[in-house]
Design a protein around this motif. Structure first.
Motif, short mmCIF file in Angstrom:
data_model
loop_
_atom_site.label_atom_id
_atom_site.label_comp_id
_atom_site.label_asym_id
_atom_site.label_seq_id
_atom_site.Cartn_x
_atom_site.Cartn_y
_atom_site.Cartn_z
N ASN A 26 0.83 -1.20 0.00
CA ASN A 26 0.00 0.00 0.00
C ASN A 26 0.87 1.25 0.00
OD1 ASN A 26 -2.41 -1.34 -0.10
ND2 ASN A 26 -2.81 -1.24 2.11
N ILE A 27 1.95 1.24 0.77
CA ILE A 27 2.86 2.40 0.81
C ILE A 27 3.50 2.59 -0.56
CG2 ILE A 27 5.01 3.25 1.79
CD1 ILE A 27 4.18 1.92 4.42
N GLY A 28 3.90 1.50 -1.20
CA GLY A 28 4.48 1.57 -2.55
C GLY A 28 3.48 2.13 -3.54
N ALA A 29 2.24 1.71 -3.44
CA ALA A 29 1.20 2.19 -4.36
C ALA A 29 0.94 3.67 -4.14
CB ALA A 29 -0.08 1.38 -4.16
N ILE A 30 0.92 4.07 -2.87
CA ILE A 30 0.71 5.50 -2.56
C ILE A 30 1.86 6.33 -3.10
CG2 ILE A 30 0.58 7.17 -0.68
CD1 ILE A 30 -1.00 5.03 0.89
N SER A 31 3.11 5.84 -2.94
CA SER A 31 4.29 6.55 -3.46
C SER A 31 4.20 6.68 -4.98
CB SER A 31 5.57 5.82 -3.08
OG SER A 31 5.70 5.76 -1.69
N LEU A 32 3.80 5.61 -5.63
CA LEU A 32 3.67 5.63 -7.08
C LEU A 32 2.62 6.64 -7.52
CD1 LEU A 32 4.47 4.38 -9.80
CD2 LEU A 32 2.67 2.67 -9.43
N VAL A 33 1.49 6.68 -6.81
CA VAL A 33 0.44 7.63 -7.14
C VAL A 33 0.95 9.07 -6.97
CG1 VAL A 33 -1.82 8.52 -6.39
CG2 VAL A 33 -1.47 6.06 -6.67
N ILE A 34 1.71 9.32 -5.90
CA ILE A 34 2.24 10.68 -5.66
C ILE A 34 3.20 11.07 -6.77
CG2 ILE A 34 3.73 12.02 -4.13
CD1 ILE A 34 2.44 10.52 -1.76
N VAL A 35 4.09 10.15 -7.13
CA VAL A 35 5.05 10.45 -8.22
C VAL A 35 4.31 10.71 -9.52
CG1 VAL A 35 6.88 9.44 -9.65
CG2 VAL A 35 6.98 9.21 -7.16
N LEU A 36 3.33 9.87 -9.84
CA LEU A 36 2.56 10.08 -11.07
C LEU A 36 1.79 11.40 -11.04
CD1 LEU A 36 1.19 6.47 -11.76
CD2 LEU A 36 3.00 7.69 -12.99
N ALA A 37 1.29 11.77 -9.85
CA ALA A 37 0.58 13.05 -9.72
C ALA A 37 1.53 14.21 -9.97
CB ALA A 37 -0.06 13.15 -8.34
N LEU A 38 2.76 14.12 -9.44
CA LEU A 38 3.75 15.19 -9.67
C LEU A 38 4.11 15.30 -11.15
CD1 LEU A 38 6.12 14.73 -6.60
CD2 LEU A 38 4.56 16.63 -7.04
N VAL A 39 4.30 14.15 -11.78
CA VAL A 39 4.62 14.15 -13.21
C VAL A 39 3.46 14.77 -14.00
CG1 VAL A 39 4.99 12.65 -15.23
CG2 VAL A 39 6.23 12.22 -13.09
N ALA A 40 2.25 14.42 -13.63
CA ALA A 40 1.06 14.96 -14.31
C ALA A 40 1.00 16.48 -14.15
CB ALA A 40 -0.20 14.30 -13.78
#
Length: 197
Positions: A26-40
């Motif tokens: 879950n922490i990995g998924a949240i980190s991935l979502v945050i990184v993708l949000a920053l890229v977006a």
């Protein structure tokens, strides 16, 4: 048949490692979502910049020289080809070639070239079928000086040519070889006017 998971002691948690694994994923998924949000967000900002920059006038981004400098350079110092020159430029080399077959014609005209103030280059003979003397010049920068050379020697024609090595080359032909260097009628009238004035 029973195993250790069937008999769980109170307070002891069996299989909790599965729950920890789920938490770390879950922490990995949240980190991935945050990184993708920053890229977006970065992509959106870049897209907005591109849109706004394309909406502006693209010609306004081309650097033009300031109007005052451009007008000063064109009005203060016109190029020699654009204006009449009246003074010989001693940095210009003038070759004098005899294409007339009249002995000594190149020497007579070369002396006149030196007297007027140009730097004398080659003096010699030249084989040509032409009968009209011509002052040849290399590059438009030498056009005005070539015209002045022609007027000073009484030659009626000037022509741009890359066939000669010097800045200006005078080819003396039979039309003026016998009479020697004389200013053209326009130059004579100017000298007469200066003498009278």
């Amino acid at each position: 048949m029973t195993d250790e998971f069937d008999e769980i002691e109170p307070g002891r948690r069996s299989g909790a490692h599965r729950q920890e694994s789920a938490a770390s994923s879950n922490i990995g998924a949240i980190s991935l979502v945050i990184v993708l949000a920053l890229v977006a967000v970065l992509l959106v900002v870049a897209a907005i910049n591109i849109i706004f920059s394309s909406m502006g006038n693209p010609e306004s981004k081309i650097a033009d020289p300031p109007a005052s400098e451009a007008s000063e350079s064109t009005s203060a110092e016109p190029s020699p080809s654009e204006s009449e020159v009246s003074v010989a430029d001693d940095s210009i080399t003038v070759d004098v070639l005899n294409g007339s077959g009249v002995a000594g014609a190149a020497k007579n005209f070369s002396e006149a070239v030196e007297e007027k103030g140009w730097t004398l280059g080659q003096v010699g003979n030249y084989s040509t079928n032409l009968t009209d003397s011509t002052v040849y010049y290399q590059g438009e920068d030498n056009a005005a000086q070539a015209k002045l050379v022609a007027e000073s020697l009484g030659v009626s024609a000037t022509e741009a040519s890359e066939d000669f090595d010097a800045d200006i080359t005078v080819v003396i032909c039979s039309d003026i070889a016998d009479r020697g260097p004389e200013p053209s009628e326009g130059a004579e009238s100017e000298e007469t006017g200066d003498a009278n004035g």
